[in-house]
Design an enzyme around this catalytic site. Structure first.
Site, PDB file in Angstrom:
ATOM      1  CB  CYS A   1      -0.957  -0.014   1.187  1.00 56.73           C
ATOM      2  SG  CYS A   1      -2.091  -1.418   1.149  1.00 56.73           S
TER       3      CYS A   1
ATOM      4  CG  HIS B   1      -1.425   4.271   5.384  1.00 55.65           C
ATOM      5  ND1 HIS B   1      -1.370   4.199   4.008  1.00 55.65           N
ATOM      6  CD2 HIS B   1      -1.659   3.006   5.827  1.00 55.65           C
ATOM      7  CE1 HIS B   1      -1.551   2.939   3.626  1.00 55.65           C
ATOM      8  NE2 HIS B   1      -1.730   2.204   4.709  1.00 55.65           N
TER       9      HIS B   1
ATOM     10  CD  GLU C   1      -0.867   7.138   9.606  1.00 58.97           C
ATOM     11  OE1 GLU C   1      -0.488   7.984   8.776  1.00 58.97           O
ATOM     12  OE2 GLU C   1      -1.814   6.346   9.383  1.00 58.97           O
TER      13      GLU C   1
ATOM     14  CE  LYS D   1      -5.347   4.273   2.627  1.00 65.42           C
ATOM     15  NZ  LYS D   1      -4.423   5.430   2.750  1.00 65.42           N
TER      16      LYS D   1
ATOM     17  CG  HIS E   1      -6.608   1.027   1.656  1.00 66.14           C
ATOM     18  ND1 HIS E   1      -5.643   1.549   0.823  1.00 66.14           N
ATOM     19  CD2 HIS E   1      -5.923   0.360   2.634  1.00 66.14           C
ATOM     20  CE1 HIS E   1      -4.453   1.219   1.268  1.00 66.14           C
ATOM     21  NE2 HIS E   1      -4.589   0.502   2.370  1.00 66.14           N
TER      22      HIS E   1
ATOM     23  CG  PHE F   1       0.013  -6.411   3.950  1.00 62.18           C
ATOM     24  CD1 PHE F   1      -0.533  -5.739   5.027  1.00 62.18           C
ATOM     25  CD2 PHE F   1      -0.781  -7.339   3.290  1.00 62.18           C
ATOM     26  CE1 PHE F   1      -1.827  -5.975   5.449  1.00 62.18           C
ATOM     27  CE2 PHE F   1      -2.086  -7.590   3.704  1.00 62.18           C
ATOM     28  CZ  PHE F   1      -2.605  -6.904   4.777  1.00 62.18           C
TER      29      PHE F   1
END
Length: 407
Positions: free
Chosen positions: A161, A301, A312, A331, A336, A395
């Site tokens: 991502c 994010h 985060e 998002k 996403h 990831f």
């Protein structure tokens, strides 16, 4: 002296619209675009944020559209719009000096599922000869180059991502090194496949708010329970600032800094204290020669998952202390878009700097635990400083962070 890198064009194809103006208006409204998705009917999670009113055949021609998967169509159209926005003419530029670097998080599972079904029933002759060229990640950049005559370096980055943000950082380096004079960069992804939705649902990463999908994506909110699948593309035109000014190009922002690194912690979970994110944010600020106090916006994010948002928040607090800048997370509005998310966020950060506003985070009502962030909600807020940070994580512990400033 390192050359400064200008953003001279933007192209967007997202659930919020197909132009920068439409995207900005939707962001400022701060309402989620998630809805029931017929493509996902019958699955445990049957909603997503979709790109609507998208006519690939009308834009590209039926034959060309047929040879491209949806994420490639998004990339080509976004790139065309970015080039037009930059005031460039592909018929007159030196193609060998124009690069294309795009981030894509994965192969197109929709195409592969269809073709594997043919193999599964013993009918290999029904497998399309277009299956590979219309679905492998590198073809997003390849088809953009074919469409626009960009003959310089051409490749795709894959850092989950963070892919779109990674691509922009690499593109910056191609310009700094003198390898290219122009780079078309960003990311594209269409994650609305039944296999993708099933995989993420099995991992318990998706929100389960089937009865209220418009309330499902809620970054940093105490009631968050997972992310919402999205799709889309963003392409930025990058040039050296001196070159952009020499041709009197419109300069939307300057890409000042890029930082990247790995958590080296877990395949899918972030480091709970945000260690890798801290290193990437700090590296981006150092590269930009900015202090934390210089930043007026964090485009987070913000996936709306319990672990990622908490990590985060911890990372931002460790970098900025008690004075974390206003935080927004797109998002909440568009879902996403996985490999494209970092590129879309970068474009949104540029738009925020252009308008001197921090757009609100959809569905945010209050944060759980500590530390608490200053999450903008409800309505846009005036931006007090001329620099913004865009954070992307993925990831494998992938972290990529960009710093933009006004020209």
């Amino acid at each position: 002296m390192r050359p400064e890198i200008a953003v001279t064009g933007l192209g967007l194809v997202t659930p919020a619209g197909h132009t920068a103006g439409a995207n900005w208006a939707a962001l400022c409204r701060g309402r989620s675009l998630a809805a029931t998705d017929p493509e996902l009917a019958g699955l445990p999670v049957d909603f997503s944020c979709q790109v609507t009113d998208f006519d690939a055949a009308g834009e590209l021609g039926r034959s060309r559209a047929r040879r491209m998967d949806r994420f490639i169509q998004f990339a080509v159209i976004a790139a065309r719009r970015a080039v037009t926005d930059a005031g460039l003419d592909p018929h007159t530029w030196r193609g060998e000096r124009v690069g294309v670097v795009l981030g894509v998080g994965s192969n197109s599972l929709s195409t592969y599922v269809t073709e594997f079904c043919h193999l599964g029933v013993g009918q290999p002759q029904r497998v399309s000869p277009l299956a590979l060229p219309r679905s492998v990640p590198s073809m997003a950049a390849g088809e953009v180059a074919i469409d626009l005559g960009a003959q310089g370096p051409n490749f795709t980055t894959a850092s989950a991502c963070a892919s779109g943000a990674t691509a922009i950082g690499v593109a910056r380096d191609l310009l700094r090194s003198g390898t290219c004079d122009i780079v078309l960069t960003g990311g594209s992804e269409s994650a609305r496949s039944r296999m993708t939705a099933t995989c993420f649902a099995r991992m318990r990463a998706l929100s389960r708010r089937r009865e209220e999908p418009h309330l499902a994506s809620r970054p940093f909110d105490a009631a968050r329970d997972g992310f919402v699948l999205g799709e889309g593309a963003a392409v930025l035109v990058l040039e050296r600032l001196t070159d952009a000014r020499a041709r009197q190009a419109p300069v939307s922002a300057v890409l000042r800094g890029y930082g990247a690194g790995s958590d080296a912690h877990h395949p899918v979970a972030p480091h709970p204290d945000g260690d890798g994110a801290v290193r990437a944010i700090t590296a981006a600020l150092d590269d930009a020669r900015c202090a934390p106090r210089d930043i007026g916006l964090v485009n987070a994010h913000g996936t709306s998952t319990p672990l990622n948002d908490a990590a985060e928040a911890a990372a931002l607090t460790r970098v900025f202390g008690h004075d974390v800048p206003p935080v927004t997370a797109a998002k909440g509005v568009i879902g996403h878009a996985l490999g494209a998310a970092g590129a879309i966020q970068a474009a949104y950060t540029v738009l925020a700097l252009r308008h001197h506003l921090v757009p609100p985070t959809a569905n945010f009502e209050g944060q759980d635990g500590n530390p608490k962030l200053d999450v903008v909600a409800g309505r846009p807020r005036p931006m007090r400083k001329d620099a913004g940070v865009s954070c992307s994580f993925g990831f494998g512990g992938q972290n990529a962070v960009l710093v933009f400033t006004t020209p």
